[in-house]
Scaffold this active site. Structure first.
Site, mmCIF file in Angstrom:
data_model
loop_
_atom_site.group_PDB
_atom_site.id
_atom_site.type_symbol
_atom_site.label_atom_id
_atom_site.label_comp_id
_atom_site.label_asym_id
_atom_site.label_seq_id
_atom_site.Cartn_x
_atom_site.Cartn_y
_atom_site.Cartn_z
ATOM 1 N N LYS A 72 14.750 -1.756 -1.956
ATOM 2 C CA LYS A 72 15.966 -2.217 -1.163
ATOM 3 C C LYS A 72 17.259 -1.086 -1.244
ATOM 4 C CE LYS A 72 14.976 -7.176 -1.537
ATOM 5 N NZ LYS A 72 15.935 -8.671 -1.576
ATOM 6 N N TYR B 290 12.223 -12.169 7.327
ATOM 7 C CA TYR B 290 13.053 -13.074 6.659
ATOM 8 C C TYR B 290 13.129 -14.347 7.548
ATOM 9 C CZ TYR B 290 14.010 -9.820 2.640
ATOM 10 O OH TYR B 290 14.118 -9.043 1.652
ATOM 11 N N ARG C 94 4.233 -9.719 -8.348
ATOM 12 C CA ARG C 94 5.487 -10.773 -8.253
ATOM 13 C C ARG C 94 5.799 -10.971 -10.022
ATOM 14 N NH1 ARG C 94 8.690 -12.714 -4.045
ATOM 15 N NH2 ARG C 94 8.836 -14.723 -4.873
ATOM 16 N N ARG D 85 13.756 -7.160 -11.776
ATOM 17 C CA ARG D 85 14.930 -7.609 -11.555
ATOM 18 C C ARG D 85 15.850 -7.955 -12.630
ATOM 19 N NH1 ARG D 85 12.837 -11.595 -6.629
ATOM 20 N NH2 ARG D 85 12.963 -9.996 -4.890
ATOM 21 N N ASN E 141 18.876 -7.473 -5.393
ATOM 22 C CA ASN E 141 17.765 -7.891 -6.196
ATOM 23 C C ASN E 141 16.632 -6.705 -6.231
ATOM 24 O OD1 ASN E 141 16.734 -8.691 -3.958
ATOM 25 N ND2 ASN E 141 16.177 -10.699 -4.830
ATOM 26 N N HIS F 62 11.647 -6.172 -2.551
ATOM 27 C CA HIS F 62 11.088 -7.244 -1.922
ATOM 28 C C HIS F 62 9.620 -7.125 -2.429
ATOM 29 C CE1 HIS F 62 9.138 -9.734 0.592
ATOM 30 N NE2 HIS F 62 8.110 -8.996 0.705
ATOM 31 N N GLU G 212 2.441 -8.809 5.706
ATOM 32 C CA GLU G 212 3.768 -7.769 5.543
ATOM 33 C C GLU G 212 3.096 -6.405 5.618
ATOM 34 O OE1 GLU G 212 5.599 -9.407 2.056
ATOM 35 O OE2 GLU G 212 6.388 -11.103 3.334
HETATM 36 N N1 UDP Z 1 18.573 -14.128 -1.140
HETATM 37 C C1 UDP Z 1 20.101 -14.381 -1.247
HETATM 38 N N2 UDP Z 1 20.492 -15.506 -1.720
HETATM 39 C C2 UDP Z 1 19.777 -16.617 -1.828
HETATM 40 C C3 UDP Z 1 18.221 -16.478 -1.864
HETATM 41 C C4 UDP Z 1 17.844 -15.361 -1.525
HETATM 42 O O1 UDP Z 1 20.818 -13.358 -1.195
HETATM 43 O O2 UDP Z 1 20.107 -17.646 -2.392
HETATM 44 C C5 UDP Z 1 18.136 -13.006 -0.652
HETATM 45 C C6 UDP Z 1 17.516 -12.126 -1.910
HETATM 46 O O3 UDP Z 1 17.911 -10.805 -1.535
HETATM 47 C C7 UDP Z 1 16.067 -12.273 -1.899
HETATM 48 C C8 UDP Z 1 15.886 -12.608 -0.232
HETATM 49 O O4 UDP Z 1 16.914 -13.247 0.524
HETATM 50 O O5 UDP Z 1 15.239 -11.332 -2.203
HETATM 51 C C9 UDP Z 1 14.602 -13.445 0.152
HETATM 52 O O6 UDP Z 1 14.713 -14.468 -0.475
HETATM 53 P P1 UDP Z 1 13.363 -15.294 -1.042
HETATM 54 O O7 UDP Z 1 13.819 -16.745 -1.159
HETATM 55 O O8 UDP Z 1 12.224 -14.997 -0.222
HETATM 56 O O9 UDP Z 1 13.404 -14.614 -2.641
HETATM 57 P P2 UDP Z 1 12.327 -13.411 -3.123
HETATM 58 O O10 UDP Z 1 10.970 -13.584 -2.370
HETATM 59 O O11 UDP Z 1 12.676 -12.065 -2.757
HETATM 60 O O12 UDP Z 1 12.207 -13.571 -4.625
HETATM 61 MG MG MG Z 2 10.165 -14.097 -0.596
#
Ligand code: UDP
Ligand code: MG
Length: 154
Positions: free
Chosen positions: A9, A49, A85, A102, A112, A115, A126
């Site tokens: 990111k 997203y 993951r 993270r 964070n 992705h 993706e």
């Molecule tokens: N995000 C955020 N606030 C939240 C949840 C998600 O800013 O409460 C952002 C964060 O950058 C995250 C992205 O949205 O990585 C995608 O969310 P997801 O739930 O898919 O989390 P990830 O798969 O990245 O762990």
């Molecule tokens: Mg996600």
């Protein structure tokens, strides 16, 4: 072998963490099948997203992901989605376990670091979203026999 999509990111570029993040994946034994820099726009982010477009933080997430170019990677390996993951850690860096990317590099829920695809099916979708077919390379790593047992790398 299974493929997964990683996005380094904008904050990761700003903070000079690109090398350390890529190094972790290579040390783990994952193969880089594709890597490039690109500027994300609203179209690709709304698709990527889609599960979050109605959330209140979506506008700031969009702005954050467009702030600078990003680096996208396709990593390949046995169970690559699950492995990456686990290396990534929980969404909120403050809650992510030490030892995860993270958990070690971030303090934010939004900013964070990376992705990472969350399922095998989404990994396939993706990789196609961010890479053209001719940007994904098929080659042998010479260390593969030292990385996997003979039954693991079919
Ligand atoms: N995000 C955020 N606030 C939240 C949840 C998600 O800013 O409460 C952002 C964060 O950058 C995250 C992205 O949205 O990585 C995608 O969310 P997801 O739930 O898919 O989390 P990830 O798969 O990245 O762990
Ligand atoms: Mg996600």
């Amino acid at each position: 072998m299974e493929k997964t999509l990683i996005i380094l990111k904008p904050g990761t570029l700003q903070r000079g963490l690109v090398g350390q993040v890529v190094d972790r994946f290579q040390r783990k034994g994952l193969k880089i099948a594709g890597i490039k820099m690109m500027q994300l726009d609203d179209n690709i982010l709304r698709e990527h997203y889609a599960h979050l477009v109605d959330r209140p933080f979506f506008p700031t997430l969009l702005a954050s992901m467009k702030a600078t170019p990003v680096i996208v990677m396709c990593l390949e390996g046995k169970d690559a989605v699950e492995v990456v993951r686990a290396m990534t850690g929980a969404t909120n860096c403050r809650k992510a376990a030490p030892g995860t990317i993270r958990g070690d590099f971030g303090m934010s829920g939004q900013e964070n670091i990376i992705h990472a695809s969350d399922s095998v099916e989404n990994g396939q979708i993706e990789v196609k979203r961010f890479f053209a077919d001719n940007e994904i390379f098929s080659y042998s790593l010479l260390v593969q026999p030292a990385t996997y047992g003979p039954d693991e790398c079919l």
